[in-house]
Design a protein around this motif. Structure first.
Motif, PDB file in Angstrom:
ATOM      1  N   GLU A  49     -66.854 105.836  14.426  1.00 29.21           N
ATOM      2  CA  GLU A  49     -66.974 104.440  14.066  1.00 29.21           C
ATOM      3  C   GLU A  49     -67.428 103.552  15.213  1.00 29.21           C
ATOM      4  O   GLU A  49     -67.894 102.444  14.996  1.00 29.21           O
ATOM      5  CB  GLU A  49     -65.618 103.934  13.541  1.00 29.21           C
ATOM      6  CG  GLU A  49     -65.203 104.610  12.235  1.00 29.21           C
ATOM      7  CD  GLU A  49     -63.774 104.268  11.840  1.00 29.21           C
ATOM      8  OE1 GLU A  49     -63.190 103.369  12.476  1.00 29.21           O
ATOM      9  OE2 GLU A  49     -63.254 104.897  10.905  1.00 29.21           O
ATOM     10  N   GLU A  54     -69.996  99.464  21.942  1.00 29.64           N
ATOM     11  CA  GLU A  54     -68.584  99.705  22.245  1.00 29.64           C
ATOM     12  C   GLU A  54     -68.426 100.840  23.247  1.00 29.64           C
ATOM     13  O   GLU A  54     -67.604 100.784  24.155  1.00 29.64           O
ATOM     14  CB  GLU A  54     -67.802 100.017  20.963  1.00 29.64           C
ATOM     15  CG  GLU A  54     -67.581  98.822  20.049  1.00 29.64           C
ATOM     16  CD  GLU A  54     -68.788  98.537  19.168  1.00 29.64           C
ATOM     17  OE1 GLU A  54     -69.779  99.302  19.243  1.00 29.64           O
ATOM     18  OE2 GLU A  54     -68.734  97.556  18.391  1.00 29.64           O
ATOM     19  N   HIS A 390     -61.298 100.585  19.125  1.00 33.95           N
ATOM     20  CA  HIS A 390     -61.134 101.109  17.770  1.00 33.95           C
ATOM     21  C   HIS A 390     -59.980 100.417  17.060  1.00 33.95           C
ATOM     22  O   HIS A 390     -60.080 100.048  15.881  1.00 33.95           O
ATOM     23  CB  HIS A 390     -60.897 102.616  17.836  1.00 33.95           C
ATOM     24  CG  HIS A 390     -60.591 103.229  16.512  1.00 33.95           C
ATOM     25  ND1 HIS A 390     -61.490 103.257  15.476  1.00 33.95           N
ATOM     26  CD2 HIS A 390     -59.463 103.847  16.057  1.00 33.95           C
ATOM     27  CE1 HIS A 390     -60.950 103.851  14.429  1.00 33.95           C
ATOM     28  NE2 HIS A 390     -59.710 104.224  14.753  1.00 33.95           N
ATOM     29  N   GLN A 393     -60.915  96.984  15.943  1.00 30.32           N
ATOM     30  CA  GLN A 393     -61.758  97.012  14.751  1.00 30.32           C
ATOM     31  C   GLN A 393     -60.923  97.264  13.490  1.00 30.32           C
ATOM     32  O   GLN A 393     -61.248  96.756  12.414  1.00 30.32           O
ATOM     33  CB  GLN A 393     -62.831  98.099  14.880  1.00 30.32           C
ATOM     34  CG  GLN A 393     -63.907  97.774  15.896  1.00 30.32           C
ATOM     35  CD  GLN A 393     -64.940  98.893  15.992  1.00 30.32           C
ATOM     36  OE1 GLN A 393     -64.807  99.944  15.365  1.00 30.32           O
ATOM     37  NE2 GLN A 393     -65.968  98.682  16.788  1.00 30.32           N
TER      38      GLN A 393
END
Length: 395
Positions: A49, A54, A390, A393
């Motif tokens: 993801e 990032e 992560h 998010q």
């Protein structure tokens, strides 16, 4: 390793249960229960993801911390290698012109040195007082003669180098490795163990070529000593301009910028094998360490496994590639015209003829001492920042 499910590991561990066992054991870390074959496992959810931005942000943050912590070791390594290449750290030519009334404090290796001889009104030290005899000796003499802050000489260039280099390197490595593993699992399973080696080599090549001018500036900044008291040494941009200035009058201005990539061949010769050795060593060590903790894996044990694997892999790779690092340093500190005429092979032969095996491994101590913690810090911190991004998010 005993078989264990991929779900028993935290999802943010990019190199734990989902990676192939490079030892060929076919055990845990990749499938379900023992004796069950997994169906083409892929990267964990957190790794899938996260985008390129990032990943780059995670890597740049890790590089920032590492560059500040290990810079003194980088200075020691570069000084030792530059000294072996003939860089003088003592103003011998000026000594002959001194009169009896000259101020000679700049010719003392330290105020407490007892080896000084009287010349004029003050004692001066013999030239060998200014010769570096090892890593600790470099630290002591730099602090005494130039000040404590000079151990971080080139840190700005180091940060300017580390952030984009690692920001390119680690994200590209992650992406290349995942795609190569996916491809080889479907088409050539026997080649899957070599995915980290290939991905690391390609990613490092891209990073080296992109950031070679900054590496050139950093090496020169760390190698040379400012003899005039109170004079601030040139920074990164002045150092690069100083490299370019002898070629400014030439009409072939575009080709002259090639000088900023002096030593890039030697750098690639050093960094690509370094990366290949490092990743092909790090991945199986990290998998095995994470397999030992199994379902009890928490943040601390995962960080410890990443740091330990990075420390061992970085130390091993740094020691094996030290001769290429010596060649890279020599090419970047010598005259640009001469450096552009020489090849890496010729430089290595020249080092061997003048210093033998000892010459090829000049500075191996600080290089290994720097690389082990540096790789450990970068790898572990990279995983932490990726996990934090992560989690943000998912929130």
């Amino acid at each position: 390793m005993a078989g264990c499910s991929r779900g028993s590991f935290p999802a943010w561990m990019t190199a734990a249960a989902t990676r192939v066992d490079l030892s060929g054991s076919g055990g845990g870390g990749g499938g379900a229960a023992s004796g069950t074959q997994p169906s083409q496992p892929g990267p964990p959810p957190a790794d899938q993801e996260l985008g390129m931005f990032e990943r780059a942000l995670s890597a740049a943050s890790a590089a920032f911390i590492s560059a500040i912590i290990v810079n003194p070791l980088d200075v020691a390594k570069t000084r030792l290698q530059a000294q072996a290449a003939g860089v003088a750290y003592y103003q011998a030519p000026q000594m002959a012109a001194l009169g009896p009334d000259s101020i000679l404090s700049e010719f003392r290796c330290s105020p407490s040195c007892t080896r000084g001889v009287i010349l004029g009104r003050e004692p001066i030290c013999p030239p060998d007082c200014f010769q570096y005899k090892g890593t600790v000796d470099v630290f002591l003499k730099v602090v005494r003669q130039e000040g404590f802050g000079r151990l971080w000489r080139g840190t700005n260039a180091g940060l300017a180098l580390a952030i984009p280099t690692v920001g390119i390197y680690l994200p590209c490595y992650d992406i290349f490795r995942n795609r190569i593993e996916d491809f080889t699992r479907s088409n050539a399973p026997g080649l899957t163990p070599y995915a980290p080696l290939v991905a690391g080599s390609v990613a490092r090549s891209l990073a080296c070529i992109a950031c070679s001018p900054i590496e050139l500036a950093r090496t020169r900044m760390q190698a040379y000593k400012e003899f005039q008291p109170g004079v601030k040494p040139p920074g990164m941009w002045k150092t690069l301009l100083g490299v370019l200035s002898p070629h400014a009058s030439s009409s072939q201005s575009v080709q002259n910028y090639r000088v900023l990539w002096t030593g890039v061949g030697a750098q690639l010769s050093r960094d690509v094998p370094f990366s290949a050795i490092c990743w092909s060593t790090l991945e199986p060590i990290r998998r095995k360490l994470l397999g030992l903790v199994g379902e009890e894996a928490d943040a601390a044990s995962v960080l410890g496994a990443n740091f330990a694997a990075g420390f061992v892999a970085g130390s091993l790779a740094a020691g094996l590639t030290c001769p290429l690092d010596v060649a890279k340093t020599r090419r970047q500190i010598e005259d640009a015209q001469k450096a552009m005429r020489m090849t890496t092979r010729q430089t290595l032969v020249d080092i061997w003829s003048s210093g033998g095996p000892k010459g090829l491994f000049t500075g191996v101590g600080p290089r290994v001492a720097r690389a082990g913690p540096s790789v450990g810090i970068v790898i572990s911190f990279y995983e932490v920042v990726k996990y934090a991004l992560h989690q943000s998010q998912m929130a």
